[in-house]
Design an enzyme around this catalytic site. Structure first.
Site, PDB file in Angstrom:
ATOM      1  N   THR A 144       0.822  -1.216   0.000  1.00 30.02           N
ATOM      2  CA  THR A 144       0.000   0.000   0.000  1.00 30.02           C
ATOM      3  C   THR A 144       0.856   1.267   0.000  1.00 30.02           C
ATOM      4  O   THR A 144       0.561   2.227  -0.680  1.00 30.02           O
ATOM      5  CB  THR A 144      -0.937  -0.005   1.211  1.00 30.02           C
ATOM      6  OG1 THR A 144      -1.710  -1.199   1.156  1.00 30.02           O
ATOM      7  CG2 THR A 144      -1.829   1.220   1.223  1.00 30.02           C
ATOM      8  N   SER A 209      -5.617  -1.493   3.282  1.00 30.78           N
ATOM      9  CA  SER A 209      -6.168  -2.435   2.295  1.00 30.78           C
ATOM     10  C   SER A 209      -7.162  -3.427   2.881  1.00 30.78           C
ATOM     11  O   SER A 209      -8.102  -3.834   2.202  1.00 30.78           O
ATOM     12  CB  SER A 209      -5.026  -3.206   1.613  1.00 30.78           C
ATOM     13  OG  SER A 209      -4.252  -3.860   2.610  1.00 30.78           O
ATOM     14  N   MET A 291       8.579 -36.654   9.995  1.00 35.40           N
ATOM     15  CA  MET A 291       9.568 -35.649   9.579  1.00 35.40           C
ATOM     16  C   MET A 291       9.090 -35.168   8.223  1.00 35.40           C
ATOM     17  O   MET A 291       8.983 -35.956   7.286  1.00 35.40           O
ATOM     18  CB  MET A 291      10.951 -36.277   9.437  1.00 35.40           C
ATOM     19  CG  MET A 291      11.453 -37.063  10.645  1.00 35.40           C
ATOM     20  SD  MET A 291      11.013 -36.294  12.148  1.00 35.40           S
ATOM     21  CE  MET A 291      11.664 -37.280  13.393  1.00 35.40           C
ATOM     22  N   CYS A 464      17.856 -31.062  21.317  1.00 31.15           N
ATOM     23  CA  CYS A 464      16.765 -31.122  20.326  1.00 31.15           C
ATOM     24  C   CYS A 464      15.681 -32.083  20.800  1.00 31.15           C
ATOM     25  O   CYS A 464      14.490 -31.865  20.611  1.00 31.15           O
ATOM     26  CB  CYS A 464      17.298 -31.601  18.976  1.00 31.15           C
ATOM     27  SG  CYS A 464      18.676 -30.644  18.362  1.00 31.15           S
TER      28      CYS A 464
END
Ligand code: 3NM
Ligand code: IFP
Ligand code: MG
Length: 538
Positions: A144, A209, A291, A464
């Protein structure tokens, strides 16, 4: 005459006639918006000749008058004076504020576009005679604003400017966020944007917008109105603090039962080293690992019951791919565990991880001390493998950093090390406009320890796989269970399994196998009172 001290900035429409859908006019869009909850209007027509601009301004002024909504004119102070508008909004390259104020007088609303701390300092120096409100942006990319010179600052960038307003004591100045704001990100940015002292959040949202380009401007405004008024952002089960974590021991069993009963889908986007081990940890915890870095299936996966995303940025998935995964799980209101591997170890990782933090809401952010300190901007010098608890002072700094990460990203923050630190920044999924909503430094935080498991740091994917364990324990929980307590349980389970494995292993090779054995055994037995790791409030 509008009383400028009583303006409602909550839903601010900024017009743009260049994006009107067929069959609509500037007036029809503005009217529909006014009928559906817009509280402030700015006429912003960059390419319109003065004569036409004044005709438009008079029509829009009439509409605003009927709804007693103030009308602000963008850039054109002369037009604002000519029609006696309620105020004017200028950008950094427009007429200087002091001059604007001199022309419009003390009772008119003066707004300014602000994107940098130095501009906040400038307005603070001017005092209340200067600006009345500022537009903070742009938050996200937008088409915009033509030839925009600023780059998107994200919710974190807005929070930093709110901090500057607090630091410079610009208490009178109101704020709206602007730039790429839409229903899919407004609840999240309202939830995340807050000054660090917990006292100031944004006063409103400005859109162009989302309304001006809409075929259904009335419905668009209505949707924004309801999102802003809801004051809560339920992005995952269990976000609201329904249970007091002090009775943790009593509820840990239920989390283990829930996981075993629901077998949550643990969608890993993670590094190659972690994939195999993580899958085995998930299976040991009676969950269903997958995965996948195939963006085409993310929406489908996020809609599988009890699905959780574990996003570990040690993976090679490109940025856009990861953002699409985050979007899918946020839209499905399913939790995401974020592991920003090597947060600032390299500039590439810093850019990637910072971008992901701006584009999503996470249930849990987990990292080692170096990563958590970096996210909290407390990591002096290069990131090193700082382990928490090396010394008391380190631990105090790490606790502070973990609380900061939890606060800034409204999540459960976990800092792993000899002592694991867990802090609760969820604020029950609630937010307030204007007044902030939590006291940051008092966030609930706990430490989990079980002696010095140095061997834990000498196998691959031990950190992890704590992420995997957290994902398993939060995947199945319902809204009547508490996300924070589930994460605490996961950390205590994982550390206890590590302790058990360290007793029976012959070295790092068998330690990995023993760790999976221990997780399997502890889960099957489901007797948290026998778990060796202790949890204490800090
Ligand atoms: C008018 C304006 N000012 C911005 C700034 O960053 O100062 S961004 C912007 C345009 C925002 O439009 P949309 O809601 O369509 O993204
Ligand atoms: C460039 C602009 C930035 N912000 C705002 C507002 F949101 F209204 F504060 N209006 C503008 N025209
Ligand atoms: Mg301008």
């Amino acid at each position: 005459m509008i009383d400028k001290l009583r303006v409602d900035y909550s839903l601010y429409l900024v017009t743009d006639s260049t994006m009107l859908p067929p069959g609509t006019t500037l007036e029809s869009q503005v009217l529909a918006a006014l009928q559906n909850g817009v509280t402030l209007v700015q006429l912003r027509e960059k390419e319109t000749d003065t004569k036409v601009f004044i005709e438009q301004a008079l029509k829009v002024q009439k509409l605003c008058w009927e709804f007693q909504v103030p009308l602000i004119i963008n850039d054109r102070v002369d037009v604002a004076l000519a029609i006696d508008a309620d105020g004017v909004h200028v950008g950094q390259d427009d007429m200087p504020i002091a001059m604007v104020r001199k022309l419009v007088g003390p009772d008119k609303i003066v707004g300014w576009s602000v994107g940098y701390e130095r501009e906040v300092e400038e307005l603070a120096a001017m005092g209340p005679e200067g600006v009345d409100y500022i537009g903070l942006g742009m938050v996200f990319p937008t088409n915009t604003k033509k030839n925009a010179k600023k780059s998107p600052m994200g919710p974190r960038g807005v929070s930093k400017l709110l901090d500057s307003l607090q630091k410079t004591n610009a208490t009178w100045c109101k704020t709206v966020a602007i730039g790429g704001l839409h229903p899919d990100n407004i609840p999240r940015v309202l939830y995340q944007m807050c000054s660090e002292d917990g006292k100031r959040s944004i006063d409103g949202i400005a859109v162009v917008s989302d309304i001006m380009a809409s075929q259904e401007a009335g419905n668009a405004a209505k949707k924004l109105r309801s999102l802003i008024d809801s004051r809560s952002y339920e992005f995952a089960n269990g976000v609201s603090d329904l249970s007091d974590v002090k009775q943790l021991s009593a509820i840990e069993e239920t989390f283990v039962d829930t996981t075993a009963a629901t077998s949550p889908l643990i969608h890993h986007i993670t590094n190659k080293v972690h994939q195999n081990f993580g899958a085995n940890v998930a299976l040991a915890l009676k969950s269903s690992p997958i995965m996948s870095e195939v963006a085409a299936e993310y929406k489908e996966l996020s809609e599988v019951p009890h699905a959780v995303l574990l996003l570990n940025t040690g993976s090679v998935a490109p940025l856009e791919n990861m953002v699409s995964a985050i979007r899918a799980y946020n839209e499905a209101k399913r939790p995401i565990v974020f592991d920003p591997v090597g947060f600032s170890a390299t500039s590439a990782r810093l850019v990637l991880n910072s971008h992901l933090l701006a584009y999503g809401q996470f249930a849990c952010i987990k990292g080692n001390a170096g990563e958590i300190l970096s996210i909290a901007d407390l990591n002096v010098g290069k990131m090193r493998g700082v382990d928490s608890g090396d010394s008391v002072s380190d631990l105090a700094v790490i606790i502070k950093a973990t609380r900061l990460v939890a606060y800034r990203y409204r999540c459960v923050a976990v800092c792993t090390g000899k002592v694991d630190i867990i802090a609760n920044g969820l604020n029950a999924g609630k937010y307030e406009l204007s007044t902030g909503s939590v006291k940051p430094s008092l966030l609930p935080a706990f430490k989990v320890e079980s002696g010095d498991l140095e061997i834990m740091g000498r196998i691959t994917a031990s950190g992890c796989s704590l992420g995997t364990t957290i994902a398993c324990l939060i995947g199945g929980i319902t809204n009547s269970q508490n996300l924070f307590s589930a994460v605490l349980t996961a950390v205590r389970l994982y550390k206890s399994a590590g302790y058990l494995a360290s007793l029976s292993c012959k070295g790092t090779g068998s330690f990995q196998v023993s760790l999976i054995d221990s997780l399997d055994q502890l889960l099957q037995a489901n007797q948290p009172s026998t778990w060796k790791a202790t949890v204490k409030a800090v």
